[in-house]
Design an enzyme around this catalytic site. Structure first.
Site, PDB file in Angstrom:
ATOM      1  N   ASP A  18      25.236  31.272  59.584  1.00 16.93           N
ATOM      2  CA  ASP A  18      24.551  31.464  60.865  1.00 16.93           C
ATOM      3  C   ASP A  18      25.532  31.544  62.037  1.00 16.93           C
ATOM      4  O   ASP A  18      26.658  31.042  61.972  1.00 16.93           O
ATOM      5  CB  ASP A  18      23.615  30.270  61.146  1.00 16.93           C
ATOM      6  CG  ASP A  18      22.373  30.285  60.278  1.00 16.93           C
ATOM      7  OD1 ASP A  18      22.286  31.097  59.344  1.00 16.93           O
ATOM      8  OD2 ASP A  18      21.481  29.450  60.536  1.00 16.93           O
ATOM      9  N   ASP A  19      25.039  32.127  63.127  1.00 19.33           N
ATOM     10  CA  ASP A  19      25.650  32.077  64.468  1.00 19.33           C
ATOM     11  C   ASP A  19      26.741  33.105  64.740  1.00 19.33           C
ATOM     12  O   ASP A  19      27.262  33.171  65.844  1.00 19.33           O
ATOM     13  CB  ASP A  19      26.209  30.679  64.819  1.00 19.33           C
ATOM     14  CG  ASP A  19      25.124  29.619  64.915  1.00 19.33           C
ATOM     15  OD1 ASP A  19      23.940  29.980  64.856  1.00 19.33           O
ATOM     16  OD2 ASP A  19      25.470  28.428  65.023  1.00 19.33           O
ATOM     17  N   HIS A  47      19.039  36.066  63.750  1.00 22.66           N
ATOM     18  CA  HIS A  47      19.021  34.658  64.185  1.00 22.66           C
ATOM     19  C   HIS A  47      18.578  34.559  65.647  1.00 22.66           C
ATOM     20  O   HIS A  47      18.668  33.500  66.245  1.00 22.66           O
ATOM     21  CB  HIS A  47      20.420  34.082  63.993  1.00 22.66           C
ATOM     22  CG  HIS A  47      20.516  32.575  64.026  1.00 22.66           C
ATOM     23  ND1 HIS A  47      19.560  31.739  63.483  1.00 22.66           N
ATOM     24  CD2 HIS A  47      21.472  31.746  64.527  1.00 22.66           C
ATOM     25  CE1 HIS A  47      19.928  30.473  63.662  1.00 22.66           C
ATOM     26  NE2 HIS A  47      21.083  30.443  64.307  1.00 22.66           N
ATOM     27  N   HIS A  68      20.669  31.788  71.423  1.00 20.76           N
ATOM     28  CA  HIS A  68      20.455  30.647  70.525  1.00 20.76           C
ATOM     29  C   HIS A  68      19.686  29.575  71.278  1.00 20.76           C
ATOM     30  O   HIS A  68      20.255  28.612  71.770  1.00 20.76           O
ATOM     31  CB  HIS A  68      21.804  30.113  70.047  1.00 20.76           C
ATOM     32  CG  HIS A  68      21.706  29.292  68.800  1.00 20.76           C
ATOM     33  ND1 HIS A  68      21.310  27.982  68.784  1.00 20.76           N
ATOM     34  CD2 HIS A  68      21.944  29.625  67.503  1.00 20.76           C
ATOM     35  CE1 HIS A  68      21.328  27.533  67.552  1.00 20.76           C
ATOM     36  NE2 HIS A  68      21.707  28.501  66.747  1.00 20.76           N
ATOM     37  N   TYR A  74      18.173  26.469  65.409  1.00 23.22           N
ATOM     38  CA  TYR A  74      17.880  25.061  65.120  1.00 23.22           C
ATOM     39  C   TYR A  74      16.853  24.893  64.007  1.00 23.22           C
ATOM     40  O   TYR A  74      16.373  23.796  63.755  1.00 23.22           O
ATOM     41  CB  TYR A  74      17.413  24.313  66.374  1.00 23.22           C
ATOM     42  CG  TYR A  74      18.352  24.475  67.541  1.00 23.22           C
ATOM     43  CD1 TYR A  74      19.616  23.874  67.518  1.00 23.22           C
ATOM     44  CD2 TYR A  74      18.009  25.248  68.633  1.00 23.22           C
ATOM     45  CE1 TYR A  74      20.496  24.055  68.565  1.00 23.22           C
ATOM     46  CE2 TYR A  74      18.881  25.437  69.687  1.00 23.22           C
ATOM     47  CZ  TYR A  74      20.127  24.836  69.648  1.00 23.22           C
ATOM     48  OH  TYR A  74      21.005  25.021  70.686  1.00 23.22           O
ATOM     49  N   HIS A  99      27.958  27.799  58.660  1.00 21.97           N
ATOM     50  CA  HIS A  99      28.137  28.562  59.897  1.00 21.97           C
ATOM     51  C   HIS A  99      29.464  29.321  59.882  1.00 21.97           C
ATOM     52  O   HIS A  99      30.481  28.778  59.451  1.00 21.97           O
ATOM     53  CB  HIS A  99      28.093  27.627  61.117  1.00 21.97           C
ATOM     54  CG  HIS A  99      26.742  27.030  61.351  1.00 21.97           C
ATOM     55  ND1 HIS A  99      26.281  25.951  60.632  1.00 21.97           N
ATOM     56  CD2 HIS A  99      25.739  27.380  62.192  1.00 21.97           C
ATOM     57  CE1 HIS A  99      25.049  25.660  61.035  1.00 21.97           C
ATOM     58  NE2 HIS A  99      24.693  26.509  61.979  1.00 21.97           N
TER      59      HIS A  99
HETATM   60 ZN   LIG Z   1      22.254  28.721  64.722  1.00 26.49          ZN
END
Ligand SMILES: [Zn+2]
Length: 243
Positions: free
Chosen positions: A55-56, A106, A110, A147, A201
């Protein structure tokens, strides 16, 4: 009614309001999804397979290292990208897809979805999906909420965008202060079993530094899966449980 909405309703969660099912960096007190209650959301799939997700990103500081490691092990994974990161590194986003990895959404920013209104949610998810699709030349099929927390408006938008929300059953908690390859691996092993979806991540853009520890733990994770006879791959090949 989608499976997700039906399940949330069965579980007594008000989908017109806030649907809190999991928390990650920035939120505490909520543990991993209970696989028995939310097998689809928890990303439970084929018992002989583990879905590996990042993720991210994409993040020039961390994603190339992950790509290199995965290429060396001939493993493909799913990268849940942020639109805000893709804007800054569209070439890297394309590189992820060109390497054969699956691309997921995603969000653009964020942000915690339950605190956003329907219009902002629709705008964010639509913008992110279009940007990510254009940069990578793919049609994302999966979404992971920031999250790990969904909302009623988000579920409606996801249905329109034909995105399935997928959370996780095993996480490295690499954002914890002082995380090391060893601590990340230990955390991952708690929830690691056949059919699990693993969360790591490939960026520190929205959480305390930990991507390096996640990358350092990756070879051991892959070794452990191999030792257990578990195949590792993207969510799209995970045979997600639907019922
Ligand atoms: Zn994230």
């Amino acid at each position: 009614m989608s499976d997700v909405v039906r399940r949330l309703r069965l579980a007594g969660v008000c989908t017109a309001g806030i649907a809190i099912v999991q928390a990650a960096p920035g939120l505490t007190g909520l543990g991993p999804v209970r696989g028995a209650a939310f097998p689809l959301l928890a990303g439970r799939g084929d018992p002989g397979h583990v879905a590996l997700t990042f993720d991210d990103g994409p993040d020039p500081a961390a994603t190339p290292g992950v790509l290199e490691m995965l290429a060396a092990r001939r493993i493909r994974a799913t990268f849940f990208m942020l639109g805000s990161m893709v804007v800054r590194a569209p070439g890297l986003a394309a590189e992820v897809a060109a390497a054969g990895h699956e691309v997921g959404v995603h969000g653009f920013e964020h942000r915690y979805l339950p605190l956003r209104g329907p219009a902002a949610t629709r705008s964010d998810l639509t913008r992110a999906t279009e940007l990510i699709a254009a940069a990578t030349g793919t049609s994302p099929g999966f979404f992971r909420p920031p999250y790990g927390v969904l909302s009623g408006p988000a579920l409606l938008v996801l249905r329109k965008l034909r995105l399935r929300p997928v959370l996780w059953g095993s996480w490295g908690r690499e954002w914890d202060p002082g995380a090391t390859a060893g601590s990340v691996l230990q955390n991952l092993l708690v929830g690691l079993k056949g059919g699990a979806t693993v969360l790591l991540h490939d960026s520190d853009s929205v959480s305390p530094p930990g991507a390096a520890a996640a990358l350092a733990a990756l070879p051991s994770l892959l070794d452990e899966c191999a030792a257990r006879g578990l195949r590792v791959g993207p969510v799209g090949e995970h045979g997600l449980v639907r019922t």
